[in-house]
Write an enzyme that holds these catalytic residues in place. Structure first.
Site, PDB file in Angstrom:
ATOM      1  N   SER A  16       0.812  -1.213   0.000  1.00 59.05           N
ATOM      2  CA  SER A  16       0.000   0.000   0.000  1.00 59.05           C
ATOM      3  C   SER A  16       0.850   1.269   0.000  1.00 59.05           C
ATOM      4  CB  SER A  16      -0.932   0.014   1.216  1.00 59.05           C
ATOM      5  OG  SER A  16      -0.201  -0.099   2.422  1.00 59.05           O
ATOM      6  N   ASP A  62      -6.588   7.073   8.737  1.00 58.24           N
ATOM      7  CA  ASP A  62      -6.688   5.800   9.443  1.00 58.24           C
ATOM      8  C   ASP A  62      -5.587   5.609  10.478  1.00 58.24           C
ATOM      9  OD1 ASP A  62      -4.479   5.405   7.851  1.00 58.24           O
ATOM     10  OD2 ASP A  62      -5.271   3.646   6.795  1.00 58.24           O
ATOM     11  N   HIS A  96      -1.750   4.545   7.384  1.00 64.59           N
ATOM     12  CA  HIS A  96      -1.094   4.918   6.129  1.00 64.59           C
ATOM     13  C   HIS A  96      -0.655   6.377   6.182  1.00 64.59           C
ATOM     14  CE1 HIS A  96      -3.453   1.356   4.844  1.00 64.59           C
ATOM     15  NE2 HIS A  96      -2.357   1.121   4.154  1.00 64.59           N
TER      16      HIS A  96
END
Length: 342
Positions: free
Chosen positions: A81, A246, A249
């Site tokens: 990610s 969040d 990240h």
């Protein structure tokens, strides 16, 4: 953990990866029960579904440079990610876009960006990603940037397997003719929801894996940049600015920090840095070291580059450790001239 003891652990992990071992652990088993409980609490606090996608940034950057001249440089991102840019809203905020824009400015040449990274991927997904990257032998990337490792830690992948998968990917890309830069496992000990003792253990495990990754990558002809800053000291000091919604990240500012750390090494790998800057600078504590020691030192200091140097020395292969000065990737948000795949 001292640099020397981290070097010994990293060397054992890398050796296990090279010779087929799989049982070398990153942490003692005594705390496993407590750690697993803390992991579950941290996962619930992070909320895995709050940043479900990464905006596509593929396309051509720097199209105004050298029209009709050299063909565009091909930049490929692989990994998880972090490489995909999960957690930001606009394509120009992803690390791929930032690196492509910065590389185009340094090279004064267009850059064609492709990204095959997969949010949530562990190192064993690199085999699939590399196959995608090399599917067309006429379009081999000039430079590949891999960011991977965080999910290997959270999924408890054996470190020898993790390093083996990464080293294999680097070897395949290098054999195909691409330069490779790997952003090693970030410091997971600074994620806000993670509490002690998991915070201390996550930091220790992250740095051990980063050091072992460095050995595996350098031995295959790639370069590494330690990404402790990605979730490290700067993030710990500025969590609201550098983490995304969040709390896991990176935010746009966080990805810019990571891109600024990686860009100089990307440029150096392509021969775009001045020759005088490739020599070790003693004032910045740069120099030639046994690869395991260089890997351990890099894991302790974010933004540090390790590249292959001499094939052998008194204690095995040697590497060049560099602490490059960061270059800003630009104040304006980059955008590709073509919005989709290349």
């Amino acid at each position: 953990m001292t640099s020397m003891s981290r070097a010994r652990v990293a060397r054992r992990i890398a050796a296990g990866a090279a010779y087929g071992g799989g049982g070398i652990g990153l942490a003692g088993a005594a705390a496993v029960g407590l750690v697993l409980a803390e992991v579950q609490l941290a996962k619930r606090a992070v909320g895995n579904g709050t940043a479900p996608f990464a905006p596509s940034a593929e396309g051509l950057y720097g199209s105004g440079y050298a029209p009709g001249g050299d063909p565009p440089l091909r930049l490929l991102l692989l990994g998880d990610s972090t490489a995909a840019g999960q957690g930001v809203r606009r394509a120009g905020q992803t690390p791929g876009a930032l690196l492509a824009s910065g590389l185009a400015a340094v090279a004064e040449r267009p850059v064609e960006l492709r990204n095959v990274a997969l949010p949530g991927a562990t190192s064993d997904d690199l085999e699939r990603q590399v196959a995608l990257a090399l599917a067309d032998s006429r379009r081999v990337p000039d430079i590949c940037v891999i960011m991977v490792g965080a999910n290997d830690v959270t999924h408890r992948m054996p470190p020898t397997r993790s390093v083996r998968c990464l080293a294999t990917a680097v070897r395949r890309l290098r054999t195909a003719g691409a330069e490779v830069v790997v952003g090693t496992c970030p410091d997971l000990g600074t994620i806000e929801p993670v509490q002690q003792p998991l915070r201390w253990l996550a930091r220790r495990v992250s740095r051990q894996l980063a050091a072992a990754q460095t050995i595996g990558v350098v031995e295959q002809g790639g370069r590494t940049v330690s990404l402790g800053d990605l979730l490290g000291p700067e993030f710990a000091a500025n969590p609201r600015e550098l983490f995304g919604p969040d709390s896991y990240h990176p935010s746009a500012e966080g990805y810019a920090t990571a891109a600024m750390a990686v860009l100089p090494t990307v440029c150096a790998a392509l021969g775009l840095w001045p020759a005088e800057e490739e020599r070790p600078d003693v004032s910045r504590r740069e120099g030639f070291l046994p690869v395991a020691r260089a890997a351990a030192e890099a894991a302790s200091e974010a933004g540090t580059e390790v590249a292959a140097a001499m094939p052998s020395g008194p204690r095995g292969p040697w590497a060049l450790l560099k602490r490059r000065r960061r270059r800003r990737v630009g104040e304006t948000e980059p955008s590709p001239t073509s919005p989709s795949g290349v």
